[in-house]
Design a protein around this motif. Structure first.
Motif, mmCIF file in Angstrom:
data_model
loop_
_atom_site.group_PDB
_atom_site.id
_atom_site.type_symbol
_atom_site.label_atom_id
_atom_site.label_comp_id
_atom_site.label_asym_id
_atom_site.label_seq_id
_atom_site.Cartn_x
_atom_site.Cartn_y
_atom_site.Cartn_z
ATOM 1 N N MET A 174 -22.834 49.532 -19.187
ATOM 2 C CA MET A 174 -23.464 50.843 -19.338
ATOM 3 C C MET A 174 -24.816 50.746 -20.027
ATOM 4 O O MET A 174 -25.785 51.375 -19.597
ATOM 5 C CB MET A 174 -22.535 51.784 -20.097
ATOM 6 C CG MET A 174 -21.303 52.150 -19.296
ATOM 7 S SD MET A 174 -20.114 53.112 -20.215
ATOM 8 C CE MET A 174 -20.850 54.719 -20.101
ATOM 9 N N SER A 181 -27.326 48.916 -17.601
ATOM 10 C CA SER A 181 -27.810 49.764 -16.508
ATOM 11 C C SER A 181 -28.734 50.861 -17.020
ATOM 12 O O SER A 181 -29.680 51.248 -16.336
ATOM 13 C CB SER A 181 -26.633 50.365 -15.738
ATOM 14 O OG SER A 181 -25.877 51.213 -16.571
ATOM 15 N N ALA A 182 -28.496 51.347 -18.239
ATOM 16 C CA ALA A 182 -29.381 52.364 -18.800
ATOM 17 C C ALA A 182 -30.745 51.771 -19.148
ATOM 18 O O ALA A 182 -31.785 52.380 -18.876
ATOM 19 C CB ALA A 182 -28.742 52.986 -20.043
ATOM 20 N N VAL A 199 -30.352 54.425 -15.728
ATOM 21 C CA VAL A 199 -29.193 55.230 -15.343
ATOM 22 C C VAL A 199 -28.833 56.166 -16.491
ATOM 23 O O VAL A 199 -28.714 55.750 -17.626
ATOM 24 C CB VAL A 199 -27.990 54.326 -14.987
ATOM 25 C CG1 VAL A 199 -26.748 55.149 -14.703
ATOM 26 C CG2 VAL A 199 -28.331 53.436 -13.823
ATOM 27 N N ARG A 200 -28.670 57.450 -16.178
ATOM 28 C CA ARG A 200 -28.265 58.437 -17.170
ATOM 29 C C ARG A 200 -26.806 58.807 -16.921
ATOM 30 O O ARG A 200 -26.415 59.067 -15.797
ATOM 31 C CB ARG A 200 -29.137 59.677 -17.043
ATOM 32 C CG ARG A 200 -30.608 59.370 -17.127
ATOM 33 C CD ARG A 200 -31.240 60.135 -18.265
ATOM 34 N NE ARG A 200 -32.680 60.013 -18.304
ATOM 35 C CZ ARG A 200 -33.360 58.959 -18.682
ATOM 36 N NH1 ARG A 200 -32.720 57.862 -18.997
ATOM 37 N NH2 ARG A 200 -34.662 58.952 -18.735
ATOM 38 N N ARG A 201 -26.025 58.850 -17.957
ATOM 39 C CA ARG A 201 -24.587 59.082 -17.816
ATOM 40 C C ARG A 201 -24.161 60.488 -18.224
ATOM 41 O O ARG A 201 -22.995 60.812 -18.127
ATOM 42 C CB ARG A 201 -23.817 58.080 -18.660
ATOM 43 C CG ARG A 201 -24.157 56.652 -18.341
ATOM 44 C CD ARG A 201 -22.969 55.939 -17.779
ATOM 45 N NE ARG A 201 -23.250 54.536 -17.583
ATOM 46 C CZ ARG A 201 -23.496 53.993 -16.424
ATOM 47 N NH1 ARG A 201 -23.519 54.726 -15.353
ATOM 48 N NH2 ARG A 201 -23.743 52.717 -16.302
ATOM 49 N N GLY A 202 -25.048 61.316 -18.708
ATOM 50 C CA GLY A 202 -24.666 62.670 -19.117
ATOM 51 C C GLY A 202 -24.123 62.674 -20.531
ATOM 52 O O GLY A 202 -24.698 62.096 -21.450
ATOM 53 N N PRO A 247 -22.522 61.783 -23.784
ATOM 54 C CA PRO A 247 -22.204 60.472 -24.369
ATOM 55 C C PRO A 247 -20.723 60.306 -24.715
ATOM 56 O O PRO A 247 -20.171 59.215 -24.570
ATOM 57 C CB PRO A 247 -23.054 60.402 -25.642
ATOM 58 C CG PRO A 247 -24.071 61.460 -25.511
ATOM 59 C CD PRO A 247 -23.528 62.487 -24.573
ATOM 60 N N ALA A 273 -18.967 59.650 -21.475
ATOM 61 C CA ALA A 273 -19.330 58.316 -20.992
ATOM 62 C C ALA A 273 -18.631 57.233 -21.802
ATOM 63 O O ALA A 273 -18.280 56.184 -21.265
ATOM 64 C CB ALA A 273 -20.840 58.130 -21.056
ATOM 65 N N LEU A 327 -14.736 57.033 -20.736
ATOM 66 C CA LEU A 327 -14.402 56.463 -19.437
ATOM 67 C C LEU A 327 -14.029 54.975 -19.511
ATOM 68 O O LEU A 327 -12.969 54.588 -19.007
ATOM 69 C CB LEU A 327 -15.559 56.690 -18.466
ATOM 70 C CG LEU A 327 -15.264 56.427 -17.010
ATOM 71 C CD1 LEU A 327 -14.147 57.317 -16.507
ATOM 72 C CD2 LEU A 327 -16.517 56.643 -16.191
#
Length: 110
Positions: free
Chosen positions: A44, A47-48, A53-56, A58, A61, A64
């Motif tokens: 994560m 990728s950010a 990449v934004r995961r919304g 926190p 995220a 998950l």
């Protein structure tokens, strides 16, 4: 690893110690579950940072990878307890893990 532990007699030796069966089982499970959130965090964060990449949310995220590690750890413990050889566990694990993903991911013929 659970199958190897059983096959080499290590589990019998662990139960011969003054530890309770629950603590031994908890230790086995914790070792399987602890690796997955660390791997998820690396993926994560990587990728950010690398791809933006934004995961919304926190908190969502972070939950998950924790949920996936608990499910994966439980499935690994179940396969390790039921299967007799490493090859059986690997084959069934790949079939159950990759088969539905390929079928649902658009790899199935239409």
């Amino acid at each position: 690893m659970l199958i190897e532990t059983r096959r080499y007699g290590l589990s019998r030796r662990m139960y011969a110690t003054p530890m309770s069966g629950g603590r031994i089982l908890l230790g086995e499970a914790a070792g399987r579950v602890a690796v997955a959130p660390a791997q998820g965090l690396v993926i994560m964060l990587g990728s950010a940072l690398l791809f933006g990449v934004r995961r919304g949310d926190p908190l969502g995220a972070a939950a998950l990878p924790l949920a996936f590690s608990l499910v994966g750890g439980g499935a690994g413990m179940l396969l390790g307890a039921v299967m007799r050889t490493e090859q059986q566990a690997l084959s069934l694990g790949l079939l159950l893990g990759l088969g539905p993903g390929a079928a649902r991911g658009g790899c199935a013929p239409r």
